[in-house]
Design a protein around this motif. Structure first.
Motif, short mmCIF file in Angstrom:
data_model
loop_
_atom_site.label_atom_id
_atom_site.label_comp_id
_atom_site.label_asym_id
_atom_site.label_seq_id
_atom_site.Cartn_x
_atom_site.Cartn_y
_atom_site.Cartn_z
N THR A 4 0.84 -1.19 0.00
CA THR A 4 0.00 0.00 0.00
C THR A 4 0.88 1.24 0.00
O THR A 4 1.86 1.33 0.72
CB THR A 4 -0.90 0.01 1.25
OG1 THR A 4 -1.65 -1.19 1.28
CG2 THR A 4 -1.85 1.18 1.24
N TYR A 5 0.52 2.20 -0.83
CA TYR A 5 1.25 3.46 -0.92
C TYR A 5 0.30 4.59 -0.55
O TYR A 5 -0.86 4.59 -0.96
CB TYR A 5 1.79 3.65 -2.34
CG TYR A 5 2.46 4.98 -2.57
CD1 TYR A 5 3.73 5.22 -2.05
CD2 TYR A 5 1.84 5.98 -3.28
CE1 TYR A 5 4.35 6.43 -2.25
CE2 TYR A 5 2.47 7.19 -3.49
CZ TYR A 5 3.73 7.41 -2.97
OH TYR A 5 4.35 8.61 -3.17
N LEU A 6 0.77 5.54 0.22
CA LEU A 6 -0.06 6.63 0.70
C LEU A 6 0.27 7.92 -0.03
O LEU A 6 1.43 8.31 -0.12
CB LEU A 6 0.20 6.83 2.20
CG LEU A 6 -0.42 8.05 2.84
CD1 LEU A 6 -1.93 7.89 2.90
CD2 LEU A 6 0.13 8.26 4.22
N SER A 7 -0.73 8.58 -0.58
CA SER A 7 -0.59 9.95 -1.07
C SER A 7 -1.13 10.84 0.02
O SER A 7 -2.30 10.76 0.37
CB SER A 7 -1.38 10.14 -2.36
OG SER A 7 -0.84 9.40 -3.40
N TRP A 8 -0.29 11.69 0.56
CA TRP A 8 -0.65 12.47 1.73
C TRP A 8 -0.45 13.95 1.43
O TRP A 8 0.64 14.37 1.10
CB TRP A 8 0.24 12.01 2.87
CG TRP A 8 0.18 12.77 4.14
CD1 TRP A 8 -0.77 13.64 4.57
CD2 TRP A 8 1.15 12.71 5.17
NE1 TRP A 8 -0.45 14.13 5.80
CE2 TRP A 8 0.71 13.57 6.19
CE3 TRP A 8 2.34 12.02 5.34
CZ2 TRP A 8 1.44 13.75 7.36
CZ3 TRP A 8 3.05 12.19 6.50
CH2 TRP A 8 2.60 13.05 7.51
N TYR A 9 -1.49 14.71 1.52
CA TYR A 9 -1.43 16.15 1.27
C TYR A 9 -1.69 16.88 2.58
O TYR A 9 -2.74 16.73 3.17
CB TYR A 9 -2.46 16.55 0.20
CG TYR A 9 -2.20 15.87 -1.11
CD1 TYR A 9 -1.35 16.45 -2.04
CD2 TYR A 9 -2.75 14.63 -1.40
CE1 TYR A 9 -1.08 15.82 -3.25
CE2 TYR A 9 -2.49 13.99 -2.59
CZ TYR A 9 -1.65 14.58 -3.52
OH TYR A 9 -1.38 13.95 -4.69
N CYS A 10 -0.72 17.65 3.00
CA CYS A 10 -0.80 18.36 4.27
C CYS A 10 -0.71 19.85 4.00
O CYS A 10 0.23 20.32 3.37
CB CYS A 10 0.35 17.90 5.17
SG CYS A 10 0.38 18.66 6.79
N GLU A 11 -1.70 20.61 4.48
CA GLU A 11 -1.72 22.04 4.21
C GLU A 11 -0.98 22.86 5.26
O GLU A 11 -0.55 23.96 4.98
CB GLU A 11 -3.16 22.52 4.10
CG GLU A 11 -3.85 22.01 2.87
CD GLU A 11 -5.23 22.62 2.68
OE1 GLU A 11 -5.48 23.70 3.25
OE2 GLU A 11 -6.04 22.01 1.99
N GLY A 12 -0.85 22.36 6.45
CA GLY A 12 -0.20 23.13 7.51
C GLY A 12 1.26 22.73 7.70
O GLY A 12 1.78 21.83 7.04
N ARG A 13 1.90 23.40 8.61
CA ARG A 13 3.30 23.07 8.93
C ARG A 13 3.34 21.86 9.86
O ARG A 13 2.43 21.64 10.64
CB ARG A 13 3.99 24.25 9.60
CG ARG A 13 4.21 25.39 8.66
CD ARG A 13 5.12 26.42 9.31
NE ARG A 13 5.38 27.49 8.38
CZ ARG A 13 6.49 27.56 7.65
NH1 ARG A 13 7.41 26.64 7.77
NH2 ARG A 13 6.67 28.56 6.82
N MET A 14 4.42 21.12 9.77
CA MET A 14 4.60 19.95 10.61
C MET A 14 6.10 19.83 10.90
O MET A 14 6.90 19.91 9.98
CB MET A 14 4.10 18.70 9.87
CG MET A 14 4.26 17.42 10.64
SD MET A 14 3.58 16.01 9.72
CE MET A 14 1.85 16.27 9.97
N ASP A 15 6.47 19.67 12.17
CA ASP A 15 7.89 19.51 12.46
C ASP A 15 8.27 18.03 12.34
O ASP A 15 7.43 17.17 12.10
CB ASP A 15 8.27 20.10 13.82
CG ASP A 15 7.65 19.37 15.00
OD1 ASP A 15 7.22 18.22 14.85
OD2 ASP A 15 7.60 19.97 16.10
N GLU A 16 9.56 17.76 12.48
CA GLU A 16 10.07 16.40 12.25
C GLU A 16 9.44 15.38 13.21
O GLU A 16 9.08 14.28 12.80
CB GLU A 16 11.59 16.37 12.38
CG GLU A 16 12.17 15.02 12.05
CD GLU A 16 13.69 14.99 12.12
OE1 GLU A 16 14.24 13.88 12.03
OE2 GLU A 16 14.32 16.05 12.26
N SER A 17 9.27 15.75 14.48
CA SER A 17 8.71 14.79 15.44
C SER A 17 7.25 14.47 15.10
O SER A 17 6.82 13.32 15.22
CB SER A 17 8.84 15.29 16.88
OG SER A 17 8.06 16.44 17.09
#
Length: 64
Positions: A4-17
């Motif tokens: 399974t492969y995930l296409s993930w679209y994130c609009e906000g910021r996200m840090d490494e953790s």
């Protein structure tokens, strides 16, 4: 075996953790941000083109 492969679209910021936390939870469900055939992840650049990157490089960019 089904991969399974995930296409993930994130609009906000996200840090490494946060990124690691989400990808760890996904992997427990059998999902990955690494394409099973290409062996890399993909990010969208500023014009919306897909850019192939190793998952480690994506982690570096998320950590910036």
């Amino acid at each position: 075996m089904l991969e399974t492969y995930l296409s993930w679209y994130c609009e906000g910021r996200m840090d490494e953790s946060e990124f690691r936390s989400v990808t760890d939870h996904l992997s427990q469900s059998g999902l990955t941000v690494e394409h099973p055939v290409l062996g890399c992840g993909m990010l969208l650049d500023v014009v919306g083109e897909q850019v192939k990157l190793p998952v480690g490089r994506i982690l570096d960019l998320v950590g910036l």
